[in-house]
Design an enzyme around this catalytic site. Sequence first.
Site, PDB file in Angstrom:
ATOM      1  N   VAL A  64       0.779  -1.194  -0.058  1.00 44.18           N
ATOM      2  CA  VAL A  64       0.056  -0.032   0.193  1.00 44.18           C
ATOM      3  C   VAL A  64       1.016   1.284  -0.057  1.00 44.18           C
ATOM      4  CG1 VAL A  64      -1.664   1.344   1.139  1.00 44.18           C
ATOM      5  CG2 VAL A  64      -1.980  -1.066   1.146  1.00 44.18           C
ATOM      6  N   CYS A  65       2.029   1.423   0.595  1.00 46.36           N
ATOM      7  CA  CYS A  65       2.769   2.381   0.648  1.00 46.36           C
ATOM      8  C   CYS A  65       3.515   2.736  -0.477  1.00 46.36           C
ATOM      9  CB  CYS A  65       3.891   2.066   1.702  1.00 46.36           C
ATOM     10  SG  CYS A  65       3.273   1.850   3.677  1.00 46.36           S
ATOM     11  N   ASP A  66       3.919   1.671  -1.258  1.00 47.39           N
ATOM     12  CA  ASP A  66       4.594   1.601  -2.442  1.00 47.39           C
ATOM     13  C   ASP A  66       3.248   2.320  -3.409  1.00 47.39           C
ATOM     14  OD1 ASP A  66       6.424  -0.217  -4.429  1.00 47.39           O
ATOM     15  OD2 ASP A  66       4.465   0.378  -5.315  1.00 47.39           O
TER      16      ASP A  66
END
Length: 172
Positions: A64-66
């Site tokens: 999700v951060c990516d």
Amino acid sequence: MSQERTGVATLKGNPITLIGPELKKGDQAPDFQLSKSLVESVSLKDFAGKVKLVSVVPSIDTGVCDAQTRRFNEEAGKFGDNVVVLTVSADLPFAQARWCGAAGIDKVTLLSDYKTNSFGAAYGVLIKDLHLDMRSIFVIDANDTIQYVEVLSEMTEHPNYENALNAVKELV
């Protein structure tokens, strides 16, 4: 002692404690010290006069951060020189640089809160037990007033990209 907030966030459904104040639209943005590299740091004043979209992620090396960082990198080029897009995480600066190189990220500035977690504590997103920052978005105007805040209640979910981008568009 910083304020502790419980019952506002979870990680995979498990409660986590956030440290720091609950910032709201209209609040003055707290100053911060973040690492751009192991030896170079930046603060809020380094972005004076610009609209700042601050995308906070727990760790750049998660899915999700990516995706969140890639999405804002795609949008960043559309805003012009008056807007900076900053991604803040507790990852080490050289891990952030490695990830940016591998991902082709060139419009978002990655900054690290690893040394003191002072950004997380000042912005109310420091996760007490993990020493990571909770997924969140802050849009700060050219006068350093917060115009948009989203602190996710579940760490593994995506933020509302459209609302954050619209908040930036209203300021440029």
